[in-house]
Design an enzyme around this catalytic site. Structure first.
Site, PDB file in Angstrom:
ATOM      1  CG  ASP A   1       0.576  -2.501   6.223  1.00  0.00           C
ATOM      2  OD1 ASP A   1      -0.401  -2.654   6.981  1.00  0.00           O
ATOM      3  OD2 ASP A   1       0.499  -1.907   5.133  1.00  0.00           O
ATOM      4  CE  LYS A   3      -7.279  -0.407   6.224  1.00  0.00           C
ATOM      5  NZ  LYS A   3      -8.014   0.003   5.038  1.00  0.00           N
ATOM      6  CG  HIS A  10      -1.930   0.942   1.395  1.00  0.00           C
ATOM      7  ND1 HIS A  10      -1.727   2.238   1.809  1.00  0.00           N
ATOM      8  CD2 HIS A  10      -3.254   0.820   1.168  1.00  0.00           C
ATOM      9  CE1 HIS A  10      -2.897   2.862   1.819  1.00  0.00           C
ATOM     10  NE2 HIS A  10      -3.837   2.035   1.441  1.00  0.00           N
ATOM     11  CD  GLN A  55      -6.866  -4.649   4.180  1.00  0.00           C
ATOM     12  OE1 GLN A  55      -7.795  -5.351   4.562  1.00  0.00           O
ATOM     13  NE2 GLN A  55      -7.032  -3.369   3.895  1.00  0.00           N
ATOM     14  CB  CYS A  85      -3.658   3.287  -1.571  1.00  0.00           C
ATOM     15  SG  CYS A  85      -4.845   4.575  -1.242  1.00  0.00           S
TER      16      CYS A  85
END
Ligand code: PMP
Length: 408
Positions: A201, A227, A124, A204, A366
């Site tokens: 990261d 999220k 991202h 997700q 993104c």
């Protein structure tokens, strides 16, 4: 195996009863942000109506209550990701700020001209641009791990990129476009063999995968509350104490100091050294509720339900939509379907689907370098959460057929 009562779960989300152009909303943009259950919304309302006071400064009751709500959220997050201690949990505005913090503070202090960092092509922008900002002051080189045709990471290429100049590896746990779940433990083991720290990261991953930062041995792990059924504007950076302690502050201000004079300022202990200014303490308390909510349903049960929808929808799409191309088919991927139909423009498809009540994401997500790699300008993305149903998948596929026909 117990089935989830999705009808009951849906009553937690009044927004799901909305009509869009007179049709029931089918919300399939969960990768961008998930909806928020009543219990989390009520926590925010209570925060403003019952306990609002600034944290950490007051001796009065409200301030102490607000502080305790924030600190108990920190303990909850520690437990949620199995961090060794609550002092290693830093609250940020989101994943983006967490990565910027590491790039600016760790990168700014410890990366030198000629050093290299490793990212992947599926990152991202929030795990690309902070490192590029660092390039304004330091001549570092960004090396990029490619992917295989199914969207999985090319681990052989990764091993070849690691070298004596590599200073950090920063990579997503799961891709927001391909759904690929990366083998983070293996990635970290390879890097640690060369004493290279790794940032994961987890934006997700946190909504779908049980995270154990000690098991994978992550040096930094970042994720966003919005999220994972939580509020917007709150995120988490986990960092190993040994690293956080030697890193300089990221921003200066209140809360992050021990003492200030115009001659010399000393900084607070962890985690406050990295939490300048008044945090979103009400949102942080709401994140606590969101984690409780996910744990009450069960993260494995959530993921199982989403995978059922993923498999059902992918299969029907493949069988019933001519000229369909799905981007990302790695085994074990998250419940994300990025696709194009007959080369039609993603934006046209998304707009027409919206007219039929279907909320999907369109565009580059993104992840422009990934789009360039895939040779497309953008894709349509449908992604699932715990409250989605098979009936919604049917509505989505019916709508997609109509839209594909209209555009043909
Ligand atoms: N990384 C990934 C993989 C993401 O999907 C996102 C959000 N789309 C981010 C980082 C950024 O998260 P936020 O906007 O909440 O900071």
């Amino acid at each position: 195996m117990e089935m989830l009562d999705i009808t009951k779960i849906r009553t937690d989300y009044p927004i799901l009863d909305r009509k869009i152009y007179g049709r029931p909303l089918v919300y399939l943009d969960n990768t961008a942000t998930s909806q928020t259950p009543d219990i989390v919304v009520n926590s925010i309302v209570n925060g403003y109506t019952s306990t609002k006071a600034n944290v950490h400064r007051g001796v009065h009751t409200l301030s102490m209550e607000a502080t305790e709500l924030q600190e108990s959220a920190r303990r909850k997050v520690r437990e949620f990701i199995n961090a060794p201690s609550a002092e290693e949990i830093i609250f940020t505005r989101g994943t983006t700020e967490a990565i910027n913090l590491v790039a600016a503070s760790y990168g700014g202090a410890f990366l030198k001209d000629g050093d290299e960092i490793i990212l992947s092509v599926m990152e991202h922008h929030s795990n690309i641009v902070p490192w590029q900002l660092l390039q304004r002051s330091t001549d570092i080189k960004i090396r990029v791990i490619p992917i295989l045709p199914d969207g999985s990471l090319d681990m052989d290429a990764y091993r070849k990129l690691l070298n004596e100049r590599t200073r950090i590896v920063s990579i997503c746990h799961a891709s927001n476009v391909l759904g690929t779940v990366n083998p983070v433990k293996e990635i970290i083991t390879e890097a640690h063999a060369r004493e290279i720290p790794v940032l994961i990261d987890g934006a997700q991953a946190a909504p779908h995968i049980k995270i154990d930062v000690q098991d994978i041995d992550a040096d930094f792990y970042a994720f966003s509350a919005h999220k994972m059924y939580g509020p917007a504007g709150v995120g988490v950076l986990y960092g190993k104490r040994t690293l956080l302690e030697k890193m300089p502050p990221y921003q200066g201000g209140g809360e992050m100091i021990e003492s200030v004079s115009f001659e010399k300022t000393t900084f607070a202990e962890l985690p406050y050294k990295f939490e300048a200014g008044t945090p979103d303490f009400i949102g942080i308390a709401a994140l606590h509720k969101a984690i409780d909510y996910m744990e009450n349903i069960g993260i494995e049960a959530i993921a199982r339900h989403e995978h059922e929808l993923l498999e059902y929808t992918s299969r029907r799409m493949a069988e019933e939509i001519p000229d369909l191309r799905i981007y990302g088919t790695a085994p074990g991927k998250c419940a994300i379907i990025s696709f194009l139909v007959n080369g039609e423009h993603h934006y046209d498809m998304g707009m027409l689907l919206d007219k039929l009540g279907i909320a999907v994401r369109t565009g580059h997500h993104c992840a422009q370098p990934l789009m360039q790699h895939l040779g497309v300008e953008g894709v349509v993305r449908a992604s699932f959460a715990v409250y989605n149903t098979r009936e919604e998948c049917d509505l989505f596929i019916d709508a997609l057929k109509r839209v594909a026909q209209m555009l043909r």
